[in-house]
Design a protein around this motif. Structure first.
Motif, PDB file in Angstrom:
ATOM      1  N   ASP A   1       0.829  -1.207   0.000  1.00 25.65           N
ATOM      2  CA  ASP A   1       0.000   0.000   0.000  1.00 25.65           C
ATOM      3  C   ASP A   1       0.866   1.261   0.000  1.00 25.65           C
ATOM      4  O   ASP A   1       0.525   2.267   0.633  1.00 25.65           O
ATOM      5  CB  ASP A   1      -0.918  -0.034   1.229  1.00 25.65           C
ATOM      6  N   ASN A   2       1.994   1.204  -0.711  1.00 24.98           N
ATOM      7  CA  ASN A   2       2.919   2.336  -0.841  1.00 24.98           C
ATOM      8  C   ASN A   2       3.349   2.889   0.506  1.00 24.98           C
ATOM      9  O   ASN A   2       3.427   4.114   0.705  1.00 24.98           O
ATOM     10  CB  ASN A   2       2.303   3.457  -1.698  1.00 24.98           C
ATOM     11  N   GLY A   3       3.636   1.977   1.445  1.00 26.87           N
ATOM     12  CA  GLY A   3       4.094   2.425   2.754  1.00 26.87           C
ATOM     13  C   GLY A   3       3.031   3.179   3.522  1.00 26.87           C
ATOM     14  O   GLY A   3       3.345   3.954   4.427  1.00 26.87           O
ATOM     15  N   SER A   4       1.754   2.953   3.177  1.00 25.08           N
ATOM     16  CA  SER A   4       0.619   3.645   3.805  1.00 25.08           C
ATOM     17  C   SER A   4       0.743   5.157   3.687  1.00 25.08           C
ATOM     18  O   SER A   4       0.220   5.913   4.508  1.00 25.08           O
ATOM     19  CB  SER A   4       0.463   3.251   5.285  1.00 25.08           C
ATOM     20  N   SER A   5       1.439   5.616   2.659  1.00 22.14           N
ATOM     21  CA  SER A   5       1.647   7.052   2.493  1.00 22.14           C
ATOM     22  C   SER A   5       0.463   7.696   1.784  1.00 22.14           C
ATOM     23  O   SER A   5      -0.213   7.057   0.974  1.00 22.14           O
ATOM     24  CB  SER A   5       2.922   7.307   1.695  1.00 22.14           C
ATOM     25  N   ALA A   6       0.214   8.966   2.103  1.00 22.24           N
ATOM     26  CA  ALA A   6      -0.884   9.683   1.455  1.00 22.24           C
ATOM     27  C   ALA A   6      -0.468  11.079   0.996  1.00 22.24           C
ATOM     28  O   ALA A   6      -0.701  11.455  -0.151  1.00 22.24           O
ATOM     29  CB  ALA A   6      -2.086   9.776   2.396  1.00 22.24           C
ATOM     30  N   ARG A   7       0.145  11.866   1.886  1.00 25.11           N
ATOM     31  CA  ARG A   7       0.568  13.223   1.549  1.00 25.11           C
ATOM     32  C   ARG A   7       1.842  13.559   2.311  1.00 25.11           C
ATOM     33  O   ARG A   7       2.156  12.961   3.329  1.00 25.11           O
ATOM     34  CB  ARG A   7      -0.524  14.260   1.914  1.00 25.11           C
ATOM     35  N   ALA A   8       2.554  14.569   1.844  1.00 26.14           N
ATOM     36  CA  ALA A   8       3.722  15.102   2.541  1.00 26.14           C
ATOM     37  C   ALA A   8       3.633  16.614   2.547  1.00 26.14           C
ATOM     38  O   ALA A   8       3.230  17.223   1.543  1.00 26.14           O
ATOM     39  CB  ALA A   8       5.012  14.645   1.870  1.00 26.14           C
ATOM     40  N   ILE A   9       3.975  17.222   3.680  1.00 28.68           N
ATOM     41  CA  ILE A   9       3.929  18.678   3.825  1.00 28.68           C
ATOM     42  C   ILE A   9       5.329  19.139   4.249  1.00 28.68           C
ATOM     43  O   ILE A   9       5.828  18.732   5.302  1.00 28.68           O
ATOM     44  CB  ILE A   9       2.884  19.107   4.883  1.00 28.68           C
ATOM     45  N   LEU A  10       5.955  19.970   3.441  1.00 29.11           N
ATOM     46  CA  LEU A  10       7.309  20.437   3.721  1.00 29.11           C
ATOM     47  C   LEU A  10       7.294  21.865   4.263  1.00 29.11           C
ATOM     48  O   LEU A  10       6.534  22.705   3.790  1.00 29.11           O
ATOM     49  CB  LEU A  10       8.163  20.399   2.450  1.00 29.11           C
ATOM     50  N   GLY A  11       8.154  22.127   5.257  1.00 23.81           N
ATOM     51  CA  GLY A  11       8.196  23.460   5.843  1.00 23.81           C
ATOM     52  C   GLY A  11       9.611  23.883   6.178  1.00 23.81           C
ATOM     53  O   GLY A  11      10.579  23.342   5.658  1.00 23.81           O
ATOM     54  N   GLY A  12       9.714  24.859   7.090  1.00 23.84           N
ATOM     55  CA  GLY A  12      11.006  25.287   7.592  1.00 23.84           C
ATOM     56  C   GLY A  12      11.853  26.027   6.588  1.00 23.84           C
ATOM     57  O   GLY A  12      11.415  26.366   5.494  1.00 23.84           O
ATOM     58  N   GLN A  13      13.082  26.261   6.974  1.00 26.98           N
ATOM     59  CA  GLN A  13      14.026  26.884   6.055  1.00 26.98           C
ATOM     60  C   GLN A  13      15.048  25.829   5.641  1.00 26.98           C
ATOM     61  O   GLN A  13      15.499  25.047   6.473  1.00 26.98           O
ATOM     62  CB  GLN A  13      14.727  28.081   6.712  1.00 26.98           C
ATOM     63  N   PRO A  14      15.419  25.782   4.361  1.00 25.40           N
ATOM     64  CA  PRO A  14      16.433  24.816   3.925  1.00 25.40           C
ATOM     65  C   PRO A  14      17.721  24.999   4.722  1.00 25.40           C
ATOM     66  O   PRO A  14      18.277  26.090   4.782  1.00 25.40           O
ATOM     67  CB  PRO A  14      16.619  25.158   2.448  1.00 25.40           C
ATOM     68  N   THR A  15      18.188  23.912   5.341  1.00 28.33           N
ATOM     69  CA  THR A  15      19.364  23.971   6.209  1.00 28.33           C
ATOM     70  C   THR A  15      20.380  22.926   5.768  1.00 28.33           C
ATOM     71  O   THR A  15      20.049  21.739   5.673  1.00 28.33           O
ATOM     72  CB  THR A  15      18.964  23.697   7.676  1.00 28.33           C
ATOM     73  N   PRO A  16      21.623  23.335   5.494  1.00 22.98           N
ATOM     74  CA  PRO A  16      22.639  22.348   5.095  1.00 22.98           C
ATOM     75  C   PRO A  16      22.969  21.410   6.251  1.00 22.98           C
ATOM     76  O   PRO A  16      22.934  21.811   7.420  1.00 22.98           O
ATOM     77  CB  PRO A  16      23.840  23.212   4.700  1.00 22.98           C
ATOM     78  N   LEU A  17      23.310  20.181   5.938  1.00 20.46           N
ATOM     79  CA  LEU A  17      23.612  19.190   6.967  1.00 20.46           C
ATOM     80  C   LEU A  17      24.759  19.639   7.864  1.00 20.46           C
ATOM     81  O   LEU A  17      24.777  19.350   9.066  1.00 20.46           O
ATOM     82  CB  LEU A  17      23.985  17.854   6.319  1.00 20.46           C
ATOM     83  N   ALA A  18      25.728  20.325   7.291  1.00 23.03           N
ATOM     84  CA  ALA A  18      26.902  20.741   8.061  1.00 23.03           C
ATOM     85  C   ALA A  18      26.538  21.679   9.210  1.00 23.03           C
ATOM     86  O   ALA A  18      27.304  21.832  10.168  1.00 23.03           O
ATOM     87  CB  ALA A  18      27.916  21.413   7.144  1.00 23.03           C
ATOM     88  N   ALA A  19      25.337  22.284   9.126  1.00 20.93           N
ATOM     89  CA  ALA A  19      24.938  23.271  10.130  1.00 20.93           C
ATOM     90  C   ALA A  19      24.209  22.650  11.319  1.00 20.93           C
ATOM     91  O   ALA A  19      23.895  23.352  12.284  1.00 20.93           O
ATOM     92  CB  ALA A  19      24.052  24.329   9.480  1.00 20.93           C
ATOM     93  N   VAL A  20      23.918  21.344  11.259  1.00 16.34           N
ATOM     94  CA  VAL A  20      23.101  20.722  12.312  1.00 16.34           C
ATOM     95  C   VAL A  20      23.639  19.340  12.698  1.00 16.34           C
ATOM     96  O   VAL A  20      24.328  18.690  11.923  1.00 16.34           O
ATOM     97  CB  VAL A  20      21.627  20.571  11.866  1.00 16.34           C
ATOM     98  N   ASP A  21      23.277  18.931  13.894  1.00  8.72           N
ATOM     99  CA  ASP A  21      23.524  17.565  14.363  1.00  8.72           C
ATOM    100  C   ASP A  21      22.172  16.868  14.384  1.00  8.72           C
ATOM    101  O   ASP A  21      21.385  17.039  15.319  1.00  8.72           O
ATOM    102  CB  ASP A  21      24.159  17.601  15.756  1.00  8.72           C
ATOM    103  N   LEU A  22      21.891  16.106  13.342  1.00 11.10           N
ATOM    104  CA  LEU A  22      20.547  15.550  13.170  1.00 11.10           C
ATOM    105  C   LEU A  22      20.105  14.692  14.344  1.00 11.10           C
ATOM    106  O   LEU A  22      18.929  14.685  14.714  1.00 11.10           O
ATOM    107  CB  LEU A  22      20.469  14.725  11.878  1.00 11.10           C
TER     108      LEU A  22
END
Length: 262
Positions: free
Chosen positions: A154-175
């Protein structure tokens, strides 16, 4: 096994809003391999009708969810362009059966990734930026009565995705140490950290790239990857407003309404 027939039945359930019996009940011998073939057949049918694949979603990234489904690895599904929304959008609930909302960190790629053999260093180099996201999940299987093969097909039970925030490079954060707070209708309902996703969401994308490699599929530059839920999925009802705030990478919000009758 007739993958095409099962894929068509799932698509019809999605379109009509009438869920079907568990696939694992109809086909007791359904394997994970079969389920991914059904998922690919579904995606192919949607693409044939004009949809475009824009990314992937990863599910079952937490130990508790893997234990529930008696598996030792996550699953994945495809994101299509007609599934994508942005921060502040309102979604009509009439489009769904029994939706739930998950809070995630999304990766946007600037280079292709093709497994096997992908490492965390490869994923970091291929990532353009990360943003906070919601994934709306829904099951085309009646009452969410699913096993691992059901949700995969069932496609991973996926239905919708909502993206937000400000684009942040990986180097700037500790995920792994990014903190998250989730609100529903102005009330805080959950907190979590990036480490809830396989110790680090980066590792979820590593897993995905290598898992896709088994099917000869690559993650492509420009694609979006939802890396897995940091906290539990929350049922959604008419009038609900959700927001999630992530340290260092911003926030995402979405509201839900009944579709107006024309």
């Amino acid at each position: 096994m007739d993958y095409q027939r099962i894929a068509t039945a799932l698509l019809e359930a999605e379109k009509s809003g009438v869920p079907i019996e568990p696939l694992t009940k109809q086909n007791p011998n359904l394997t994970a391999e079969d389920a991914y073939q059904i998922q690919l057949a579904q995606v192919a049918l949607k693409v044939m009708k004009g949809a475009k694949v824009v990314g992937k979603k990863i599910g079952l990234t937490s130990a508790v969810m893997q234990e529930m489904f008696q598996v030792n690895e996550p699953d994945y599904g495809h994101l299509l362009d007609d599934m994508m929304y942005v921060d502040g959008d309102t979604l009509p609930l009439d489009s769904f059966i029994e939706p739930k909302l998950e809070s995630e960190i999304a990766f946007v790629l600037k280079q292709d990734l093709r497994g096997p053999g992908i490492t965390a260093v490869d994923v970091a180099a291929a990532t353009d930026y990360v943003v906070p996201a919601f994934e709306l999940i829904d099951s085309r299987i009646v009452d969410w009565n699913i096993k691992f093969a059901d949700t995969v097909a069932d496609n991973g039970s996926s239905a919708r995705a909502i993206l937000g925030g400000q684009p942040t490079p990986l180097a700037a954060v500790d995920l792994a140490h990014i903190g998250m707070n989730v609100w529903k209708n102005g009330r805080q309902i959950d907190t979590a950290a990036g480490a809830a996703v396989m110790g680090n969401p980066l590792q979820a994308v590593v897993w995905l790239a290598n898992a896709l490699g088994n099917f000869g599929i690559s993650l492509n530059a420009g694609e979006i990857v939802l890396s897995g839920a940091l906290a539990k999925a929350v049922p959604v009802q008419e009038g609900d407003v959700f927001s999630a705030s992530f340290a260092h990478i911003g926030s995402v919000s979405v509201s839900f309404t009944k579709e107006e009758m024309s």
